[in-house]
Design a protein around this motif. Structure first.
Motif, PDB file in Angstrom:
ATOM      1  N   TYR A 280       0.839  -1.206   0.000  1.00 42.08           N
ATOM      2  CA  TYR A 280       0.000   0.000   0.000  1.00 42.08           C
ATOM      3  C   TYR A 280       0.873   1.254   0.000  1.00 42.08           C
ATOM      4  O   TYR A 280       0.649   2.188  -0.785  1.00 42.08           O
ATOM      5  CB  TYR A 280      -0.922  -0.001   1.215  1.00 42.08           C
ATOM      6  N   SER A 281       1.854   1.294   0.894  1.00 46.34           N
ATOM      7  CA  SER A 281       2.726   2.466   0.991  1.00 46.34           C
ATOM      8  C   SER A 281       3.504   2.672  -0.302  1.00 46.34           C
ATOM      9  O   SER A 281       3.678   3.802  -0.768  1.00 46.34           O
ATOM     10  CB  SER A 281       3.683   2.295   2.172  1.00 46.34           C
ATOM     11  N   LEU A 282       3.958   1.564  -0.894  1.00 45.02           N
ATOM     12  CA  LEU A 282       4.692   1.665  -2.154  1.00 45.02           C
ATOM     13  C   LEU A 282       3.820   2.266  -3.253  1.00 45.02           C
ATOM     14  O   LEU A 282       4.267   3.115  -4.029  1.00 45.02           O
ATOM     15  CB  LEU A 282       5.190   0.285  -2.570  1.00 45.02           C
ATOM     16  N   ASN A 283       2.564   1.843  -3.307  1.00 48.02           N
ATOM     17  CA  ASN A 283       1.653   2.363  -4.323  1.00 48.02           C
ATOM     18  C   ASN A 283       1.503   3.874  -4.202  1.00 48.02           C
ATOM     19  O   ASN A 283       1.564   4.605  -5.197  1.00 48.02           O
ATOM     20  CB  ASN A 283       0.286   1.682  -4.179  1.00 48.02           C
ATOM     21  N   ASP A 284       1.316   4.359  -2.974  1.00 41.05           N
ATOM     22  CA  ASP A 284       1.214   5.797  -2.747  1.00 41.05           C
ATOM     23  C   ASP A 284       2.489   6.517  -3.161  1.00 41.05           C
ATOM     24  O   ASP A 284       2.447   7.574  -3.804  1.00 41.05           O
ATOM     25  CB  ASP A 284       0.941   6.054  -1.256  1.00 41.05           C
ATOM     26  N   THR A 285       3.619   5.946  -2.785  1.00 43.21           N
ATOM     27  CA  THR A 285       4.908   6.582  -3.077  1.00 43.21           C
ATOM     28  C   THR A 285       5.171   6.650  -4.580  1.00 43.21           C
ATOM     29  O   THR A 285       5.645   7.667  -5.098  1.00 43.21           O
ATOM     30  CB  THR A 285       6.043   5.813  -2.371  1.00 43.21           C
ATOM     31  N   VAL A 286       4.858   5.565  -5.301  1.00 40.42           N
ATOM     32  CA  VAL A 286       5.090   5.538  -6.744  1.00 40.42           C
ATOM     33  C   VAL A 286       4.219   6.576  -7.454  1.00 40.42           C
ATOM     34  O   VAL A 286       4.664   7.228  -8.416  1.00 40.42           O
ATOM     35  CB  VAL A 286       4.834   4.121  -7.301  1.00 40.42           C
ATOM     36  N   VAL A 287       2.980   6.752  -6.995  1.00 41.12           N
ATOM     37  CA  VAL A 287       2.106   7.761  -7.603  1.00 41.12           C
ATOM     38  C   VAL A 287       2.727   9.154  -7.472  1.00 41.12           C
ATOM     39  O   VAL A 287       2.757   9.938  -8.432  1.00 41.12           O
ATOM     40  CB  VAL A 287       0.704   7.720  -6.944  1.00 41.12           C
ATOM     41  N   VAL A 288       3.227   9.454  -6.275  1.00 43.66           N
ATOM     42  CA  VAL A 288       3.863  10.753  -6.057  1.00 43.66           C
ATOM     43  C   VAL A 288       5.133  10.879  -6.897  1.00 43.66           C
ATOM     44  O   VAL A 288       5.358  11.896  -7.568  1.00 43.66           O
ATOM     45  CB  VAL A 288       4.175  10.952  -4.555  1.00 43.66           C
ATOM     46  N   PHE A 289       5.971   9.841  -6.880  1.00 42.18           N
ATOM     47  CA  PHE A 289       7.238   9.898  -7.619  1.00 42.18           C
ATOM     48  C   PHE A 289       7.010   9.996  -9.125  1.00 42.18           C
ATOM     49  O   PHE A 289       7.786  10.643  -9.838  1.00 42.18           O
ATOM     50  CB  PHE A 289       8.080   8.664  -7.298  1.00 42.18           C
ATOM     51  N   ASP A 290       5.967   9.341  -9.612  1.00 43.47           N
ATOM     52  CA  ASP A 290       5.653   9.442 -11.040  1.00 43.47           C
ATOM     53  C   ASP A 290       5.355  10.888 -11.425  1.00 43.47           C
ATOM     54  O   ASP A 290       5.810  11.381 -12.464  1.00 43.47           O
ATOM     55  CB  ASP A 290       4.459   8.553 -11.363  1.00 43.47           C
ATOM     56  N   ARG A 291       4.553  11.547 -10.574  1.00 40.56           N
ATOM     57  CA  ARG A 291       4.238  12.949 -10.850  1.00 40.56           C
ATOM     58  C   ARG A 291       5.477  13.828 -10.704  1.00 40.56           C
ATOM     59  O   ARG A 291       5.652  14.794 -11.469  1.00 40.56           O
ATOM     60  CB  ARG A 291       3.131  13.431  -9.909  1.00 40.56           C
ATOM     61  N   VAL A 292       6.355  13.499  -9.759  1.00 36.65           N
ATOM     62  CA  VAL A 292       7.604  14.248  -9.602  1.00 36.65           C
ATOM     63  C   VAL A 292       8.439  14.155 -10.869  1.00 36.65           C
ATOM     64  O   VAL A 292       8.971  15.159 -11.368  1.00 36.65           O
ATOM     65  CB  VAL A 292       8.403  13.720  -8.386  1.00 36.65           C
ATOM     66  N   ARG A 293       8.544  12.945 -11.419  1.00 33.87           N
ATOM     67  CA  ARG A 293       9.348  12.767 -12.627  1.00 33.87           C
ATOM     68  C   ARG A 293       8.767  13.565 -13.794  1.00 33.87           C
ATOM     69  O   ARG A 293       9.503  14.195 -14.574  1.00 33.87           O
ATOM     70  CB  ARG A 293       9.433  11.293 -12.986  1.00 33.87           C
ATOM     71  N   GLU A 294       7.446  13.558 -13.928  1.00 32.25           N
ATOM     72  CA  GLU A 294       6.808  14.341 -14.991  1.00 32.25           C
ATOM     73  C   GLU A 294       7.084  15.833 -14.817  1.00 32.25           C
ATOM     74  O   GLU A 294       7.396  16.545 -15.783  1.00 32.25           O
ATOM     75  CB  GLU A 294       5.302  14.093 -14.983  1.00 32.25           C
ATOM     76  N   ASN A 295       6.966  16.304 -13.574  1.00 30.41           N
ATOM     77  CA  ASN A 295       7.151  17.735 -13.327  1.00 30.41           C
ATOM     78  C   ASN A 295       8.619  18.159 -13.413  1.00 30.41           C
ATOM     79  O   ASN A 295       8.911  19.330 -13.663  1.00 30.41           O
ATOM     80  CB  ASN A 295       6.577  18.108 -11.967  1.00 30.41           C
TER      81      ASN A 295
END
Length: 392
Positions: A280-295
């Protein structure tokens, strides 16, 4: 009208006090470590060893009645679970009762098992059944000897079977056994059972097996975190991987710490909860990191902390909505699900809370502290390998 837990266009500064958030996390981890070192975990039967008794009854299983009947025996940690199977007959009601190993013993003694069986026999309103065969002597003397205990001959069978009233004390078993022998009678075999409940199997788990379970459980959690490290490293960069792993270790340590501090029973179900929390925690973290990479590609000139703030604010609505809806289901299970799954559900509730917190305040803060490559103009700069654009 759509329900919104977080309004659009939020602009929270999550890193204005990043040292405070890391300090709070470090303090909670130290408290968790200290509690674990001083008082340890309240291991359940899976890790401590004990005995499992399987029951089958013609009456519906009432876990509360079973538990009350066994409470007077003072056997410590007792787990009672009703077993459901579509192959069972309509009057086949099965339960599994797990009893922890008593102090100084590798398994529950046969005498204790007999006490448990007698207590459950009385709880289900069963009559005590005695099957006896004689090696020598006059069997016609038996009804006279058993009359003082309320025993009557069961004439529906050809063997020597006697029925005794429900509600008797455990001591009556020895009294009946003593009265059956002597004065010219030699008993060949003698066994007790109950007419409304049976005990098809009794199995014991020794401390050696329990120790192996502890070791295997620890390895499972470590391997899960190691797999996460490799996955994030391949998908992003090593700074992202390290931030995600620190967040996962943070969640696991805090969960183990709260179980140690509150001395909640820690069994295999909690290990399953820990692995679920990692996911669960990994899923949340990956969502944030994905947006970080895009930005990072979009805002090449902005400072890293601003890019991280923008990314977290953009995913905040999704993060909060996911956490709240998950918590609603878990709280319902905690209140209505019964004692059997309460420890697992508590671990999940705590894990969702600390997992959401760590995704925002731990993983991203570690990423800010480590820094990340900002030159995204090169073709391979996004992650440096063929796994960089794998979908989440």
């Amino acid at each position: 009208m759509r329900l919104k837990l977080v309004k659009q266009g939020t602009n929270f500064d999550f890193f204005s006090r990043w040292k405070l958030w890391l300090g709070i996390s470090a303090l909670m981890m130290v408290v968790g470590f200290a509690s674990f070192a001083i008082q340890g975990l309240n291991f359940g039967i899976d890790f401590r060893g004990g005995t499992t008794v399987r029951t089958e009854s013609t009456q519906p299983v009432d876990i509360g009645v079973y538990r009350d009947a066994m409470a007077v025996l003072e056997l410590g940690d007792i787990s009672i679970t009703e077993v459901f199977d579509p192959t069972f007959d309509a009057d086949q009601n099965v339960a599994m009762i797990r009893i922890q190993a008593q102090e100084g013993q590798e398994a529950v003694t046969p005498e204790t098992i007999r006490e448990v069986q007698h207590a459950l026999g009385n709880a289900t309103g069963s009559r005590l059944v005695l099957d006896i065969s004689l090696q020598s002597g006059d069997e016609t003397q038996l009804p006279v000897r058993f009359e003082q205990f309320g025993g009557i001959r069961d004439t529906s069978v050809d063997t020597q079977r006697y029925l005794f009233p429900t509600g008797s004390t455990f001591a009556i078993l020895d009294q009946i056994s003593d009265s059956a022998s002597g004065s010219g009678i030699t008993v060949n075999s003698l066994s007790f059972s109950y007419d409304k409940i049976t005990f098809p199997s009794v199995e014991s788990v020794g401390p050696k097996v329990s120790g192996e379970l502890i070791q295997t459980a620890a390895i499972a959690v470590i391997l899960a975190i190691g797999a996460v490290l490799i996955y994030i490293w391949l998908r992003f960069e090593w700074q992202f991987a390290l931030g995600a792993v620190v967040a996962l270790v943070h969640d696991v340590i805090l969960t183990i710490g709260v179980f140690s501090e509150l001395q909640i029973k820690f069994d295999l179900a909690i290990i399953a909860a820990l692995l679920t929390i990692v996911g669960y925690s990994l899923n949340d973290t990956v969502v944030v990191f994905d947006r970080v990479r895009e930005n990072l590609r979009k805002y090449k000139k902005k400072p890293l902390n601003e890019v991280l703030n923008i990314s977290i604010n953009e995913t905040l609505s999704r993060t909060v909505m996911t956490s709240v809806t998950t918590l609603l289901a878990l709280i319902s299970l905690y209140v209505l699900g019964g004692d059997v799954i309460r420890g697992f559900v508590f671990a999940m509730i705590w894990g969702v809370i600390v997992g959401t917190y760590s995704s925002v305040f731990v993983a991203s803060t570690i990423l800010l502290w480590l820094g990340v490559k900002r030159d995204w103009s090169k073709p391979d700069a996004n992650a440096g390998n063929q796994f960089a654009n794998v979908d989440a």
